[in-house]
Write a protein that holds these residues in place. Structure first.
Motif, PDB file in Angstrom:
ATOM      1  N   UNK A   1      22.181  50.143  25.753  1.00 14.36           N
ATOM      2  CA  UNK A   1      21.622  50.221  27.092  1.00 14.36           C
ATOM      3  C   UNK A   1      22.440  51.216  27.902  1.00 14.36           C
ATOM      4  N   UNK A   2      21.773  52.142  28.538  1.00 14.61           N
ATOM      5  CA  UNK A   2      22.455  53.106  29.390  1.00 14.61           C
ATOM      6  C   UNK A   2      22.208  52.687  30.830  1.00 14.61           C
ATOM      7  N   UNK A   3      23.299  52.440  31.545  1.00 14.73           N
ATOM      8  CA  UNK A   3      23.199  52.062  32.944  1.00 14.73           C
ATOM      9  C   UNK A   3      23.449  53.281  33.814  1.00 14.73           C
ATOM     10  N   UNK A   4      22.831  53.333  34.984  1.00 16.49           N
ATOM     11  CA  UNK A   4      23.100  54.438  35.901  1.00 16.49           C
ATOM     12  C   UNK A   4      24.576  54.445  36.298  1.00 16.49           C
ATOM     13  N   UNK A   5      25.130  55.634  36.501  1.00 20.87           N
ATOM     14  CA  UNK A   5      26.549  55.785  36.821  1.00 20.87           C
ATOM     15  C   UNK A   5      26.944  54.991  38.063  1.00 20.87           C
ATOM     16  N   UNK A   6      26.111  55.019  39.108  1.00 21.10           N
ATOM     17  CA  UNK A   6      26.473  54.302  40.332  1.00 21.10           C
ATOM     18  C   UNK A   6      26.589  52.797  40.082  1.00 21.10           C
ATOM     19  N   UNK A   7      25.725  52.265  39.223  1.00 20.03           N
ATOM     20  CA  UNK A   7      25.789  50.831  38.895  1.00 20.03           C
ATOM     21  C   UNK A   7      27.055  50.509  38.099  1.00 20.03           C
ATOM     22  N   UNK A   8      27.421  51.400  37.166  1.00 25.78           N
ATOM     23  CA  UNK A   8      28.652  51.223  36.382  1.00 25.78           C
ATOM     24  C   UNK A   8      29.876  51.255  37.282  1.00 25.78           C
ATOM     25  N   UNK A   9      29.897  52.180  38.241  1.00 29.51           N
ATOM     26  CA  UNK A   9      31.043  52.296  39.141  1.00 29.51           C
ATOM     27  C   UNK A   9      31.180  51.060  40.024  1.00 29.51           C
ATOM     28  N   UNK A  10      30.069  50.526  40.487  1.00 26.26           N
ATOM     29  CA  UNK A  10      30.104  49.306  41.304  1.00 26.26           C
ATOM     30  C   UNK A  10      30.652  48.136  40.482  1.00 26.26           C
ATOM     31  N   UNK A  11      30.168  48.011  39.230  1.00 29.83           N
ATOM     32  CA  UNK A  11      30.667  46.929  38.367  1.00 29.83           C
ATOM     33  C   UNK A  11      32.154  47.089  38.101  1.00 29.83           C
ATOM     34  N   UNK A  12      32.594  48.319  37.802  1.00 29.74           N
ATOM     35  CA  UNK A  12      34.015  48.568  37.523  1.00 29.74           C
ATOM     36  C   UNK A  12      34.868  48.255  38.745  1.00 29.74           C
ATOM     37  N   UNK A  13      34.407  48.632  39.932  1.00 29.95           N
ATOM     38  CA  UNK A  13      35.156  48.345  41.150  1.00 29.95           C
ATOM     39  C   UNK A  13      35.259  46.840  41.377  1.00 29.95           C
ATOM     40  N   UNK A  14      34.155  46.144  41.177  1.00 33.50           N
ATOM     41  CA  UNK A  14      34.158  44.692  41.383  1.00 33.50           C
ATOM     42  C   UNK A  14      35.082  43.985  40.413  1.00 33.50           C
ATOM     43  N   UNK A  15      35.097  44.432  39.168  1.00 32.95           N
ATOM     44  CA  UNK A  15      35.989  43.825  38.179  1.00 32.95           C
ATOM     45  C   UNK A  15      37.443  44.140  38.525  1.00 32.95           C
ATOM     46  N   UNK A  16      37.721  45.369  38.923  1.00 33.17           N
ATOM     47  CA  UNK A  16      39.093  45.754  39.256  1.00 33.17           C
ATOM     48  C   UNK A  16      39.637  45.012  40.466  1.00 33.17           C
ATOM     49  N   UNK A  17      38.783  44.730  41.436  1.00 33.64           N
ATOM     50  CA  UNK A  17      39.275  44.020  42.641  1.00 33.64           C
ATOM     51  C   UNK A  17      39.387  42.533  42.428  1.00 33.64           C
ATOM     52  N   UNK A  18      38.817  42.012  41.333  1.00 35.48           N
ATOM     53  CA  UNK A  18      38.911  40.565  41.075  1.00 35.48           C
ATOM     54  C   UNK A  18      40.339  40.222  40.726  1.00 35.48           C
TER      55      UNK A  18
ATOM     56  N   UNK B   1      41.663  33.749  39.888  1.00 31.70           N
ATOM     57  CA  UNK B   1      40.761  34.793  40.372  1.00 31.70           C
ATOM     58  C   UNK B   1      39.993  34.296  41.586  1.00 31.70           C
ATOM     59  N   UNK B   2      39.845  35.166  42.548  1.00 26.88           N
ATOM     60  CA  UNK B   2      39.056  34.841  43.725  1.00 26.88           C
ATOM     61  C   UNK B   2      38.285  36.093  44.129  1.00 26.88           C
ATOM     62  N   UNK B   3      37.020  36.122  43.771  1.00 23.84           N
ATOM     63  CA  UNK B   3      36.179  37.280  44.060  1.00 23.84           C
ATOM     64  C   UNK B   3      34.730  36.814  44.087  1.00 23.84           C
ATOM     65  N   UNK B   4      33.917  37.330  45.003  1.00 22.82           N
ATOM     66  CA  UNK B   4      32.521  36.874  45.087  1.00 22.82           C
ATOM     67  C   UNK B   4      31.698  37.138  43.826  1.00 22.82           C
ATOM     68  N   UNK B   5      32.123  38.070  42.977  1.00 21.58           N
ATOM     69  CA  UNK B   5      31.361  38.376  41.770  1.00 21.58           C
ATOM     70  C   UNK B   5      31.948  37.746  40.512  1.00 21.58           C
TER      71      UNK B   5
ATOM     72  N   UNK C   1      52.287  33.637  35.655  1.00 20.43           N
ATOM     73  CA  UNK C   1      53.055  34.206  36.764  1.00 20.43           C
ATOM     74  C   UNK C   1      52.165  34.610  37.941  1.00 20.43           C
ATOM     75  N   UNK C   2      50.851  34.652  37.729  1.00 25.76           N
ATOM     76  CA  UNK C   2      49.930  35.016  38.804  1.00 25.76           C
ATOM     77  C   UNK C   2      49.735  33.850  39.766  1.00 25.76           C
TER      78      UNK C   2
ATOM     79  N   UNK D   1      44.783  30.731  43.068  1.00 19.27           N
ATOM     80  CA  UNK D   1      43.968  30.770  44.283  1.00 19.27           C
ATOM     81  C   UNK D   1      43.134  29.513  44.461  1.00 19.27           C
ATOM     82  N   UNK D   2      42.794  28.882  43.360  1.00 23.31           N
ATOM     83  CA  UNK D   2      41.885  27.742  43.406  1.00 23.31           C
ATOM     84  C   UNK D   2      42.619  26.479  42.966  1.00 23.31           C
ATOM     85  N   UNK D   3      43.034  25.669  43.931  1.00 19.02           N
ATOM     86  CA  UNK D   3      43.685  24.405  43.619  1.00 19.02           C
ATOM     87  C   UNK D   3      42.595  23.407  43.248  1.00 19.02           C
ATOM     88  N   UNK D   4      42.532  23.045  41.984  1.00 20.17           N
ATOM     89  CA  UNK D   4      41.429  22.214  41.494  1.00 20.17           C
ATOM     90  C   UNK D   4      41.956  20.946  40.844  1.00 20.17           C
ATOM     91  N   UNK D   5      41.083  19.939  40.800  1.00 16.19           N
ATOM     92  CA  UNK D   5      41.404  18.693  40.091  1.00 16.19           C
ATOM     93  C   UNK D   5      41.332  18.934  38.588  1.00 16.19           C
TER      94      UNK D   5
END
Length: 170
Positions: free
Chosen positions: A153-170, A98-102, A29-30, A33-37
């Motif tokens: 592995x413990x990632x810095x909070x700012x890096x986790x937030x950036x990843x979460x935002x990028x995944x959510x906007x995809x 999906x259409x997102x630079x990441x 139902x989504x 974005x990418x019309x592909x062969x």
């Protein structure tokens, strides 16, 4: 574009098909974005070499339309596996929507000699290499998955937030 999951996919005699989960999301139902062969054949690649192996797919590095690409092809032993085919079809359907630079882009698909999808090649290394630069690793050997899951592995909070935002906007 055909539906991501087809009810007429053959099932081998010794395989149990996955149930239809009531919480499954109807990907079809989504908006696409990418019309592909979807009629590309393996012979359309200029060169193809083994790159990696997944749980039910072989991963190849190839040239297609003068661009380096990744070809994710269902392994021959899973050719008649309804579950493996459903997983690859679902990946195809989700990436087409999906259409997102990441998020890696899907460039095409085919089913000769067996089902495969073509993905953009990102030459920047693996996620493991990004998370653990050479100074953090004891060796530069190829990824050993069992060891990854034993080591937390413990990632810095700012890096986790950036990843979460990028995944959510995809």
């Amino acid at each position: 574009m055909p539906h991501a999951v087809s009810s007429d996919i053959p099932v081998s005699e010794n395989e149990i098909a996955p149930p239809n989960y009531p919480f499954s999301f109807p990907v079809s139902i989504l908006v696409v974005h990418n019309d592909i062969r979807t009629d590309i054949a393996q012979k359309d690649f200029e060169s193809m070499r083994n790159f990696a192996e997944g749980s039910n797919s072989d991963i190849f590095l190839a040239k297609y339309n003068s661009n380096q690409v990744i070809v994710k092809m269902l392994q021959k032993r899973f050719r008649n596996s309804r579950i493996a085919l459903q997983e690859l079809n679902l990946e195809h359907a989700m990436l087409a929507r999906l259409s997102h630079p990441n998020v890696v882009k899907i460039l095409g698909a085919g089913d000769v000699p067996q089902k495969f999808i073509i993905l953009e090649y990102l030459g920047g290394g693996t996620l493991q290499q990004l998370l653990h630069p050479p100074s953090d690793r004891k060796s530069t050997a190829i990824l050993n998955f069992p060891l990854i899951f034993k080591k937390r592995t413990v990632l810095p909070l700012d890096r986790c937030l950036v990843m979460a935002r990028d995944i959510a906007t995809a």
